[in-house]
Motif scaffolding. Sequence first.
Motif, PDB file in Angstrom:
ATOM      1  N   UNK A 118      64.496  29.486  -2.562  1.00 38.24           N
ATOM      2  CA  UNK A 118      64.477  30.894  -3.014  1.00 38.24           C
ATOM      3  C   UNK A 118      62.971  31.261  -3.609  1.00 38.24           C
ATOM      4  N   UNK A 119      62.594  30.251  -4.227  1.00 41.30           N
ATOM      5  CA  UNK A 119      61.276  30.538  -4.799  1.00 41.30           C
ATOM      6  C   UNK A 119      59.944  30.864  -3.801  1.00 41.30           C
ATOM      7  N   UNK A 120      60.219  30.511  -2.585  1.00 41.38           N
ATOM      8  CA  UNK A 120      59.146  30.528  -1.343  1.00 41.38           C
ATOM      9  C   UNK A 120      58.850  32.011  -0.959  1.00 41.38           C
ATOM     10  N   UNK A 121      57.682  32.370  -0.745  1.00 40.99           N
ATOM     11  CA  UNK A 121      57.288  33.536  -0.348  1.00 40.99           C
ATOM     12  C   UNK A 121      57.653  33.820   1.270  1.00 40.99           C
ATOM     13  N   UNK A 122      58.143  34.828   1.536  1.00 44.17           N
ATOM     14  CA  UNK A 122      58.543  35.000   2.951  1.00 44.17           C
ATOM     15  C   UNK A 122      57.631  35.950   3.555  1.00 44.17           C
ATOM     16  N   UNK A 163      55.374  29.717   5.349  1.00 33.27           N
ATOM     17  CA  UNK A 163      56.641  30.392   4.676  1.00 33.27           C
ATOM     18  C   UNK A 163      57.458  30.834   5.720  1.00 33.27           C
ATOM     19  N   UNK A 164      58.886  31.094   5.786  1.00 35.99           N
ATOM     20  CA  UNK A 164      59.882  31.517   6.543  1.00 35.99           C
ATOM     21  C   UNK A 164      59.731  32.897   6.861  1.00 35.99           C
ATOM     22  N   UNK A 165      60.273  33.158   8.231  1.00 34.62           N
ATOM     23  CA  UNK A 165      60.430  34.555   8.262  1.00 34.62           C
ATOM     24  C   UNK A 165      61.268  35.410   7.303  1.00 34.62           C
ATOM     25  N   UNK A 166      61.112  36.972   7.191  1.00 33.35           N
ATOM     26  CA  UNK A 166      62.134  37.431   6.463  1.00 33.35           C
ATOM     27  C   UNK A 166      63.426  37.813   6.897  1.00 33.35           C
TER      28      UNK A 166
END
Length: 200
Positions: free
Chosen positions: A85-89, A125-128
Amino acid sequence: MNTEIDARGLNCPLPVIQTKKALETINEGVITTIVDNEVAKENVTKLAKSMTLKVDVKESQGNYYINIFKDQPTGEITLGEISCDDLPKRNLVILITDTSFGAGSEELGRILMKGYIYTLTEATPYPKSIILLNSGVKLAVEGSEVLENLRKLEANGVEILSCGTCLDYYKIKDKLLVGGVSNMYTIVEKLNNAKNTVKI
């Protein structure tokens, strides 16, 4: 067998994924994963404990050396409670409108879609958000080959939305197993507000 994984500088969940792959290749031995942040240390440790493996963590000069001792074969390894969850999206919305990827062979398209969704779990980073429209909603229901990977994405903060009208049309709303149900108003809003969109 001793294997060392230098995961310093890698974003979550890559240290965990690399450790998981290494554990899957051996029946017994020691895997030492080196990370340089608290989140990665906690997640790699959680992975080992979820497999009931002995784990020993040592800290040196800001780095964590996580020794995982494997003494017997294990079944399929899942990422369980691993959280990123700390990862920027990225402000990216992916719109998927079918169960297959690309035009041509349906069978090949399904293989490509499975590969695409899996690869999303390993690319940061993951997609939103991922929006499932038309027959794309079938990817999020019972029996889908990509359910586990969609769940991994959702666990890491990616919003998974399925078109409610589409689920009703295919009579599969009661079989939805990952993500939420959305309407066209919300879908339009998500697409309009995204900095980038990708349509599959």
